[in-house]
Design a protein around this motif. Structure first.
Motif, PDB file in Angstrom:
ATOM      1  N   HIS A  45       0.845  -1.193   0.000  1.00  9.25           N
ATOM      2  CA  HIS A  45       0.000   0.000   0.000  1.00  9.25           C
ATOM      3  C   HIS A  45       0.878   1.240   0.000  1.00  9.25           C
ATOM      4  CE1 HIS A  45      -2.946  -2.980   0.998  1.00  9.25           C
ATOM      5  NE2 HIS A  45      -3.920  -2.100   0.930  1.00  9.25           N
ATOM      6  N   VAL A  46       0.333   2.305  -0.548  1.00 11.62           N
ATOM      7  CA  VAL A  46       1.120   3.511  -0.719  1.00 11.62           C
ATOM      8  C   VAL A  46       0.365   4.689  -0.125  1.00 11.62           C
ATOM      9  CG1 VAL A  46       2.354   4.928  -2.352  1.00 11.62           C
ATOM     10  CG2 VAL A  46       1.889   2.542  -2.889  1.00 11.62           C
ATOM     11  N   GLY A  47       1.047   5.464   0.719  1.00 14.80           N
ATOM     12  CA  GLY A  47       0.429   6.648   1.310  1.00 14.80           C
ATOM     13  C   GLY A  47       0.350   7.779   0.303  1.00 14.80           C
ATOM     14  N   ALA A  62       0.158  -6.474   5.567  1.00 16.81           N
ATOM     15  CA  ALA A  62       0.388  -5.543   4.458  1.00 16.81           C
ATOM     16  C   ALA A  62       1.728  -4.842   4.629  1.00 16.81           C
ATOM     17  CB  ALA A  62      -0.737  -4.507   4.391  1.00 16.81           C
ATOM     18  N   MET A  63       2.178  -4.227   3.553  1.00 18.70           N
ATOM     19  CA  MET A  63       3.332  -3.335   3.643  1.00 18.70           C
ATOM     20  C   MET A  63       2.862  -1.949   3.241  1.00 18.70           C
ATOM     21  SD  MET A  63       6.507  -5.556   2.251  1.00 18.70           S
ATOM     22  CE  MET A  63       5.676  -5.954   0.718  1.00 18.70           C
ATOM     23  N   LEU A  64       3.366  -0.963   3.887  1.00 22.96           N
ATOM     24  CA  LEU A  64       2.911   0.404   3.658  1.00 22.96           C
ATOM     25  C   LEU A  64       4.111   1.302   3.392  1.00 22.96           C
ATOM     26  CD1 LEU A  64       0.724   2.629   3.752  1.00 22.96           C
ATOM     27  CD2 LEU A  64       1.058   2.714   6.222  1.00 22.96           C
ATOM     28  N   ILE A  65       4.056   2.034   2.295  1.00 23.26           N
ATOM     29  CA  ILE A  65       5.133   2.967   1.971  1.00 23.26           C
ATOM     30  C   ILE A  65       4.683   4.386   2.290  1.00 23.26           C
ATOM     31  CG2 ILE A  65       6.708   3.784   0.192  1.00 23.26           C
ATOM     32  CD1 ILE A  65       6.152   1.325  -1.411  1.00 23.26           C
ATOM     33  N   LEU A  66       5.367   5.010   3.236  1.00 25.63           N
ATOM     34  CA  LEU A  66       5.170   6.439   3.498  1.00 25.63           C
ATOM     35  C   LEU A  66       6.543   7.078   3.342  1.00 25.63           C
ATOM     36  CD1 LEU A  66       2.914   6.204   6.700  1.00 25.63           C
ATOM     37  CD2 LEU A  66       2.184   6.687   4.366  1.00 25.63           C
ATOM     38  N   PRO A  67       6.879   7.459   2.108  1.00 19.26           N
ATOM     39  CA  PRO A  67       8.258   7.849   1.791  1.00 19.26           C
ATOM     40  C   PRO A  67       8.835   8.786   2.844  1.00 19.26           C
ATOM     41  CG  PRO A  67       6.895   7.976  -0.152  1.00 19.26           C
ATOM     42  CD  PRO A  67       5.987   7.686   0.988  1.00 19.26           C
ATOM     43  N   LEU A 117       9.878   6.168   4.490  1.00 20.74           N
ATOM     44  CA  LEU A 117       9.844   5.024   5.408  1.00 20.74           C
ATOM     45  C   LEU A 117       8.899   3.932   4.916  1.00 20.74           C
ATOM     46  CD1 LEU A 117       9.906   6.804   8.884  1.00 20.74           C
ATOM     47  CD2 LEU A 117      11.769   5.693   7.634  1.00 20.74           C
ATOM     48  N   TRP A 118       9.297   2.691   5.169  1.00 20.23           N
ATOM     49  CA  TRP A 118       8.466   1.538   4.833  1.00 20.23           C
ATOM     50  C   TRP A 118       8.016   0.885   6.134  1.00 20.23           C
ATOM     51  CZ3 TRP A 118       8.707  -1.375  -0.200  1.00 20.23           C
ATOM     52  CH2 TRP A 118       9.245  -0.587  -1.223  1.00 20.23           C
ATOM     53  N   TYR A 119       6.748   0.472   6.155  1.00 22.29           N
ATOM     54  CA  TYR A 119       6.224  -0.160   7.360  1.00 22.29           C
ATOM     55  C   TYR A 119       5.650  -1.530   7.057  1.00 22.29           C
ATOM     56  CZ  TYR A 119       6.477   4.502   9.397  1.00 22.29           C
ATOM     57  OH  TYR A 119       6.928   5.706   9.854  1.00 22.29           O
ATOM     58  N   LEU A 120       5.811  -2.429   8.025  1.00 26.94           N
ATOM     59  CA  LEU A 120       5.073  -3.686   7.998  1.00 26.94           C
ATOM     60  C   LEU A 120       3.829  -3.487   8.852  1.00 26.94           C
ATOM     61  CD1 LEU A 120       4.845  -6.773   7.460  1.00 26.94           C
ATOM     62  CD2 LEU A 120       6.068  -7.107   9.613  1.00 26.94           C
ATOM     63  N   VAL A 121       2.659  -3.744   8.259  1.00 26.83           N
ATOM     64  CA  VAL A 121       1.416  -3.661   9.010  1.00 26.83           C
ATOM     65  C   VAL A 121       1.016  -5.088   9.363  1.00 26.83           C
ATOM     66  CG1 VAL A 121      -0.961  -2.850   9.041  1.00 26.83           C
ATOM     67  CG2 VAL A 121       0.755  -1.647   7.673  1.00 26.83           C
ATOM     68  N   ALA A 122       0.979  -5.383  10.665  1.00 30.27           N
ATOM     69  CA  ALA A 122       0.778  -6.770  11.082  1.00 30.27           C
ATOM     70  C   ALA A 122      -0.200  -6.848  12.236  1.00 30.27           C
ATOM     71  CB  ALA A 122       2.114  -7.397  11.488  1.00 30.27           C
ATOM     72  N   TRP A 123      -0.860  -7.983  12.325  1.00 29.41           N
ATOM     73  CA  TRP A 123      -1.792  -8.242  13.419  1.00 29.41           C
ATOM     74  C   TRP A 123      -1.010  -8.902  14.553  1.00 29.41           C
ATOM     75  CZ3 TRP A 123      -6.673  -7.075  14.704  1.00 29.41           C
ATOM     76  CH2 TRP A 123      -7.305  -7.827  15.698  1.00 29.41           C
ATOM     77  N   ASP A 124      -1.051  -8.270  15.702  1.00 25.77           N
ATOM     78  CA  ASP A 124      -0.372  -8.822  16.871  1.00 25.77           C
ATOM     79  C   ASP A 124      -1.423  -9.574  17.689  1.00 25.77           C
ATOM     80  OD1 ASP A 124       0.730  -9.280  19.361  1.00 25.77           O
ATOM     81  OD2 ASP A 124       2.006  -7.500  19.251  1.00 25.77           O
ATOM     82  N   SER A 125      -1.388 -10.905  17.585  1.00 20.64           N
ATOM     83  CA  SER A 125      -2.493 -11.670  18.176  1.00 20.64           C
ATOM     84  C   SER A 125      -2.460 -11.637  19.709  1.00 20.64           C
ATOM     85  CB  SER A 125      -2.483 -13.114  17.669  1.00 20.64           C
ATOM     86  OG  SER A 125      -1.183 -13.643  17.743  1.00 20.64           O
ATOM     87  N   SER A 126      -1.292 -11.410  20.291  1.00 23.55           N
ATOM     88  CA  SER A 126      -1.259 -11.353  21.755  1.00 23.55           C
ATOM     89  C   SER A 126      -1.923 -10.063  22.241  1.00 23.55           C
ATOM     90  CB  SER A 126       0.183 -11.432  22.260  1.00 23.55           C
ATOM     91  OG  SER A 126       0.876 -10.230  21.956  1.00 23.55           O
ATOM     92  N   ARG A 127      -1.856  -9.013  21.425  1.00 21.03           N
ATOM     93  CA  ARG A 127      -2.483  -7.741  21.808  1.00 21.03           C
ATOM     94  C   ARG A 127      -3.847  -7.536  21.127  1.00 21.03           C
ATOM     95  NH1 ARG A 127       2.915  -7.225  21.750  1.00 21.03           N
ATOM     96  NH2 ARG A 127       3.956  -5.936  23.331  1.00 21.03           N
ATOM     97  N   GLU A 128      -4.222  -8.483  20.231  1.00 18.27           N
ATOM     98  CA  GLU A 128      -5.506  -8.394  19.540  1.00 18.27           C
ATOM     99  C   GLU A 128      -5.672  -7.063  18.804  1.00 18.27           C
ATOM    100  OE1 GLU A 128      -8.596 -10.287  19.228  1.00 18.27           O
ATOM    101  OE2 GLU A 128      -7.201 -11.961  19.479  1.00 18.27           O
ATOM    102  N   ASP A 129      -4.638  -6.641  18.116  1.00 18.76           N
ATOM    103  CA  ASP A 129      -4.724  -5.356  17.415  1.00 18.76           C
ATOM    104  C   ASP A 129      -3.656  -5.281  16.326  1.00 18.76           C
ATOM    105  OD1 ASP A 129      -5.622  -2.904  16.747  1.00 18.76           O
ATOM    106  OD2 ASP A 129      -4.763  -1.853  18.470  1.00 18.76           O
TER     107      ASP A 129
END
Lengths: 239, 239
Positions: free
Chosen positions: B127-129, B181-186, B188-200
């Motif tokens: 995904h791209v910002g 997902a992966m997110l590009i906000l030039p 910087l690049w981010y990994l968008v991930a579900w953290d199941s221990s935090r449920e978010d």
DNA sequence: ACTTTTAGTGACAAATTTTGTCACCTTAGG
DNA sequence: CCTAAGGTGACAAAATTTGTCACTAAAAGT
């Protein structure tokens, strides 16, 4: 829309959304509910594991397990993309040239060294004419992917290339030449080749070349190509 | 007989026999002369180099050169480059985005569709910002190629990913997440991930991720990622 | 020069496959 | 029992593929 493409689209959508109703899919791919159901049946026949649930909140869902990752691309196939990137990088006055460059660097890092040599040798043959900033650079032109396999072999193995060429008058002639370089003068691409029967260099518009084939048993040496001053080898472009 | 199967049969026969007349092929695959000729045309369009000769002793023949193409790059290796191109294309207001797109189109044309599926599936996660034209777009940022193999597997096979992450305070913690997902906000690049221990959902800066590895035996499903309005999936960027 | 063999093209109707519509069945949840 | 989902069968319409036929072009033998 082609049946094959539609199958791909359905799988893609399911991968992206995780789950979807048949009606949603039908809308998405522009086909009827019945057709999508048939497609899902076909995909199941092909081995895709697709779960489905009736009732509210139901829908179809792709089983994550049914995924294969062994696909590999041939060098030829990668060249097609690399050449595009090269053309992009050629436009030094524009943004992103650095990025394209870093893309190449990444490829080179990730590849075994003999393959890198092949790629470099191929790109070394690429030259770029002066690009004025005023010019419409949105179209750098393209090269027909069908030409690539023969060109790859010809450049890497230094073997003669034979092809049909439609000259300025529209007449098609057969040529056999030593490919020495490729030249991009947007939006046109040229093959710069030594014509041994005429003892001279010739330029051929890529879009007028047809049915290229390697001439077995031949072998030639690199020659110094007398480019204009404003032509720059790809490899020497400022970073 | 299916058209696809017939194409395969023709290529197989030509590989085995070396050369064959159109009539022989027609008899072999149980179709008419005309159909075989159409098939040969289609195969040529697909990039097969097929020589032909008229007259006695003539026939059609598969170019041995186009048969080799043994050197192959793995999808992982190509991803590095494709992601660069994707980032380029993301900047729709700038020149060359069309060219990057045509690079993708070429790859897709040159490849069997199942291989393209893997590439597309991976790019679907990108995904791209919002990119303002004023912004300095010369640096879209990069992703460390060393991260790619683990990421590829995690995304394609939907398996959990474990890695070390250096948080804002500089402390390194170990994480196990579902990469969505992966997110590009030039830049910087981010990994968008579900953290199941935090449920978010959590965002992780790519440049702070180290030693990623697949967690064997895990499997997750795609979730709907709540992106901001100005974030656009790569696959839905205007052409 | 003539004949034969082979690739290749264009047009068009026949054959086949794909698609949409519709009626209807099943399952699950509220 | 109502509604929202998946799923099936039948059949005509639409689209695609295929075969036939008439033709051209090129190469090789006679």
């Amino acid at each position: 829309m082609n049946i094959r493409l539609r199958h791909d689209a359905i799988v893609r959508t399911l991968r992206r959304n995780g789950t979807a109703t048949v009606d949603e899919l039908a809308c998405q791919v522009g086909a009827s509910r019945r057709t999508v159901l048939r497609d899902i049946g076909a995909l199941r026949d092909q081995g895709f594991v697709i779960h489905s649930e009736c009732g509210r909140g139901g829908g179809v869902q792709l089983d994550p397990q049914s995924v294969q990752t062994t696909a590999r691309l041939s060098v030829t196939e990668v060249f097609a993309l690399l050449i595009s990137v090269a053309a992009m990088r050629a436009s030094r006055s524009l943004p992103f040239s650095g990025l394209a460059d870093s893309g190449l660097a990444k490829i080179e890092k990730a590849l075994p060294s003999d393959k890198v040599r092949d790629l470099r040798r191929f790109l070394d043959c690429l030259h770029v004419g002066q690009l004025s900033p005023k010019q419409d650079t949105s179209d750098m032109g393209t090269i027909d992917p069908a030409l690539l396999p023969a060109f790859e072999t010809a450049f890497l193995q230094r073997q003669n290339l034979r092809y049909g060429y439609q000259d300025a008058k529209g007449a098609e002639t057969s040529r056999e030449v030593e490919p020495q370089a490729m030249l991009i003068l947007p939006p046109l691409w040229y093959l710069v080749a030594w014509d041994s029967s005429r003892e001279d260099f010739r330029h051929f518009r890529m879009d007028r070349i047809s049915r290229p084939e390697i001439v077995e048993g031949t072998s030639f040496r690199r020659r110094h190509v007398p480019f204009e001053d404003d032509v720059c080898p790809f490899s020497e472009l400022p970073r």
